[in-house]
Write a protein that holds these residues in place. Sequence first.
Motif, PDB file in Angstrom:
ATOM      1  N   ASN A  62      88.020 -30.757  -8.461  1.00  0.00           N
ATOM      2  CA  ASN A  62      88.326 -29.481  -9.106  1.00  0.00           C
ATOM      3  C   ASN A  62      87.075 -28.825  -9.672  1.00  0.00           C
ATOM      4  OD1 ASN A  62      90.991 -28.642  -8.847  1.00  0.00           O
ATOM      5  ND2 ASN A  62      91.679 -30.348 -10.157  1.00  0.00           N
ATOM      6  N   ALA A  63      86.213 -29.667 -10.284  1.00  0.00           N
ATOM      7  CA  ALA A  63      84.960 -29.144 -10.828  1.00  0.00           C
ATOM      8  C   ALA A  63      84.114 -28.557  -9.699  1.00  0.00           C
ATOM      9  CB  ALA A  63      84.195 -30.252 -11.551  1.00  0.00           C
ATOM     10  N   LYS A  65      85.236 -27.328  -6.889  1.00  0.00           N
ATOM     11  CA  LYS A  65      85.851 -26.085  -6.436  1.00  0.00           C
ATOM     12  C   LYS A  65      85.466 -24.936  -7.374  1.00  0.00           C
ATOM     13  CE  LYS A  65      90.270 -24.132  -5.174  1.00  0.00           C
ATOM     14  NZ  LYS A  65      91.721 -24.243  -5.430  1.00  0.00           N
ATOM     15  N   ASP A  66      85.560 -25.218  -8.668  1.00  0.00           N
ATOM     16  CA  ASP A  66      85.186 -24.179  -9.645  1.00  0.00           C
ATOM     17  C   ASP A  66      83.755 -23.722  -9.445  1.00  0.00           C
ATOM     18  OD1 ASP A  66      87.611 -24.241 -10.733  1.00  0.00           O
ATOM     19  OD2 ASP A  66      87.068 -25.320 -12.587  1.00  0.00           O
ATOM     20  N   GLU A  67      82.894 -24.709  -9.306  1.00  0.00           N
ATOM     21  CA  GLU A  67      81.474 -24.411  -9.176  1.00  0.00           C
ATOM     22  C   GLU A  67      81.230 -23.570  -7.917  1.00  0.00           C
ATOM     23  OE1 GLU A  67      79.319 -24.916 -11.374  1.00  0.00           O
ATOM     24  OE2 GLU A  67      77.488 -24.404 -10.267  1.00  0.00           O
ATOM     25  N   GLN A  69      83.322 -21.625  -6.375  1.00  0.00           N
ATOM     26  CA  GLN A  69      83.828 -20.264  -6.583  1.00  0.00           C
ATOM     27  C   GLN A  69      82.831 -19.429  -7.386  1.00  0.00           C
ATOM     28  OE1 GLN A  69      87.623 -21.259  -8.234  1.00  0.00           O
ATOM     29  NE2 GLN A  69      88.746 -20.601  -6.390  1.00  0.00           N
ATOM     30  N   LYS A  70      82.297 -20.048  -8.421  1.00  0.00           N
ATOM     31  CA  LYS A  70      81.329 -19.345  -9.255  1.00  0.00           C
ATOM     32  C   LYS A  70      80.117 -18.916  -8.443  1.00  0.00           C
ATOM     33  CE  LYS A  70      81.947 -21.347 -13.750  1.00  0.00           C
ATOM     34  NZ  LYS A  70      81.426 -22.487 -14.534  1.00  0.00           N
TER      35      LYS A  70
END
Lengths: 326, 673
Positions: A62-63, A65-67, A69-70
Amino acid sequence: MSKEYSSLLSELREKLVSCSSQHDLANIKSHYLGRKGVISNEFIKLRTASTEERKILGGKLNALKDEAQKLIASKASELSVSVDCNEKTDISLPGSNIYLGSRHPVNLTINKIIDILRNYGFETVDGFEIEDEFHNFDALNIPASHPARDMHDTFYISDDKLLRTHTSSVQIRSMLSSSPPLRIMTPGKVYRSDSDPTHSPMFHQIEGLCIDKNINFCHLKSLLSTFITELFGRDMDIRFRPSYFPFTEPSAELDIKFNGKWLEVLGCGMVHPNVLSNVKIDSKKYSGFAFGLGIERLAMLQYGITDLRMFYENDLSFLSQFKGLK
Amino acid sequence: MKISLNWLKEFLGNIKDNDQLSARLTSIGLEVDSVTKLKKDSIIDIDMTPNRADCLSVMGIARDLSAVYKKKVSIPKISKLSNKTKSHVKGVNKKISTAYSILVIEDFDNSLTTPKNITDKLELCGISQINFIVDILNYVMLEIGQPMHVFDKDKLHGDLDVRFAKKGEKINALDGNEYVLSVDIPVISDDDGPQAIAGVIGSCNSSVERDTSSIIIESAFFTQNLIRKSAKKFRLQTESSYRFERGVDPRLNNHALGRVIYIVNQYSKIKKYSYNSVVSKPTAQHLDKLIKMDMNHFERILGDKIPNKFIINTLSFLGFNPVIIKNKLQVSVPSHRFDISIAEDVIEEVARVYGYNNFSEIPLPPINLSTNNILRNSTNIFLDLLSSRGYSEVITFSFLPKDSQKLFLSNKSKIDVLNPISEDKSEMRANMISGLLKTAKHNISRQNSDIKIFEIGKTYKKHKDKSILEENVLAGIVSGVNYPHNLKQLQRKLDFFDLKGDLMSIFPNLSFNESENISYLSNSCQAVIVQGKKAVGLCGEPSLNLCRQFNIKNKIFYFEIYIDLLKLNQKVTYKPISIYPKICRDLTILVSNKVSCDDIINSIERKSFNYMINSRISDIFYNEKDFGNERKSMTLELSFQDNSRTLQDEDVNEQISKIIGFLEKEFNAVIRK
């Protein structure tokens, strides 16, 4: 496994550095974040892992994926393009409902004057347009036999009721009903029996009056020259010259130079002691000044209008030119 | 008034700054309208204010300038008058004249050509050449300001009489017109009747010609008001009446005759003349008047301190004989200055020579006065809002055509202008709609048929007791389509609800009551605009009749609001907003067709049901088959919210059933399920 994730991330970083178009970025995005992209794939793989593993790796994924996306979003803003691939808006089409009414140039001018004079303590007072001879003439030191009555071709509606020829009548009423100190301005319609390209039987005036102890001609000069500067938004070439009004003594006219020609804009002077005594103000104790100007003339100068009749024809093509003014 | 520069210099001597002369004239109050440069001279055209009769001559202007240039004026030479006689004048009515002299010259040769230096000056000053003696008299008038009249002595019968005209007397005036005189008109008559309207114009019957050989010249001071009356009555403004009604120096008349003799003698020696100073005790308010004032008064009114020396000098040049004793100034008013009567007049004399532009500017001291005109400020907000909703402000005349307001008011309450400028501006408007329809028509015929306009102004009516009522009214008209052409939306015609929507957005708490008796609005579409319980205006569609009167076929909607009655925008006090969700419920009811939608919404709002924050009508439905032609179905959309918690269904249900109960009771509503 977690190692794999971090290599995924550095791989993405590299790709983003070399990416230079919106199209490439869209491809990168779908490669990593798409429904069948690399990261989704990793999530699918997780399904088979043990509960313990899933807990740890899930968090990491998840981390990741977030990264990702950012990173992509920041690249997108770098490219100044939207990465969503919706239909592009044709921003050159006209906006909807473009319409705005307008205030009449005469009232725009009046409001502008009021706004300026308010800062100097002047209050707006309205009054009657149908007046009697006392308030329009006699109290203003214009007796019946006075030649100055010729300067005012007056409309009568009965023996002693008339259409006011100036808004000075409102000043008389104010002085009669309240005592000094007094700073008022009186905008409004006035009527004179005159009709040609430069005169209209109905027009607008605003007059100012200031009564207090120790008011003198230098105060009048200061107020009016500041007023003209504020009204036109720049220093104007002005002059004061002696003139004649029955209700002021000394009397003056203020001229402004336009295109090398002096134009008469405003009449003024120190309130005549007879006027003060007519309204029961002690001229030994109080003095004051008054001034008056025609609005149409000023509006014509301000907006470059050349035909007085335009003001009352109310053609929408004329009026719409004053849109958005206040 | 036009004067020649060279002539002016004859009085003042050479002036150094020729170019500055017109600026100087303007700066002392003799405003120069234009300067026309000629080969050897210039014509200076001066706009003379009505108070400065003393400057209606070259000498008068020179006298004023002498104070600027600090130079004495050279006085024109005169011949001393001798040969006094008592004949030729029978009487002078002192009401008409208090200084009246005549000069009788026999054996006079009027066939002489007027010398060029005189005709040149007359021409420059805009006066045409007539014959020798008349030209000389005109010359002296321009020179020193005394108008005179000359009679052909041989054409007169009997002595002259200065008197009021008798009823029905007539005169064939020099302008070719016959005037019928009345008893308030002063005349100079002989045994045959009036030979001149005193101070205004002479008669053809006694006028001098080239072959005239004996003349009587009249030089007088006439009472201003009388001359003014006769000039006004006959709409006659002559060079003479213009000066007399403003004021000719009452002590100038004999001097002027002396000047005439002097000039005539230059060209044709007068053999024999006699002179009769019939009356010579002029009376006028300003004559020999003394004005005493404090020297401090100058600074009190003018603001700047002017040196005493300048004051004394200036007043001396202007002929005031000033004397200062112990800080008190005493001046005597010169006989040519009708306009001087109080200290402030003297102050102006000094100030104008000092130069208005030389005074300092002293800022007005700040003051603690309210400058807030609430009515005007709130009204201005309404007007700005209207303009932002697409309305343009117009200003129409307060006058309307004769007999055009029968629809609006009775003859008794109508206000007529007694002396209108034209028939189409002959009565005061008692309604706003006429001006607006006229404006609409103007724009429609200029291919601008999408119209949203408003006007704020007064209407005028007469009360039964003849007092006058002026009301402030805001009125407007809409016609045409809702938006300018637009790619995304379909245009549609503006209707009553566009107008109503505009008004409801701008003015607080309006409601609209059905109405049928507004005669100039169509029966099928008219409403009274109500605020609280007060009728504050009306709106609707102008009647067919009225539209026909203005030749308008387009669909138009009109409103008027009586600003004086309107409740103005109230002070805003912040109310806490809720962070909890809103719950919306629809409620469909059947009510009688007669029930007003506004009423339902307003009464629900007034009832303030718990938690209810908004109500509106979301649908109206008519269906004869299902619920007859006397009822309509109406869907209300009601929203509920609380400030302290999330509302539960039960909370809202409880309120809904109360509202239903209320609607059933108040409006006989039936709930549709």
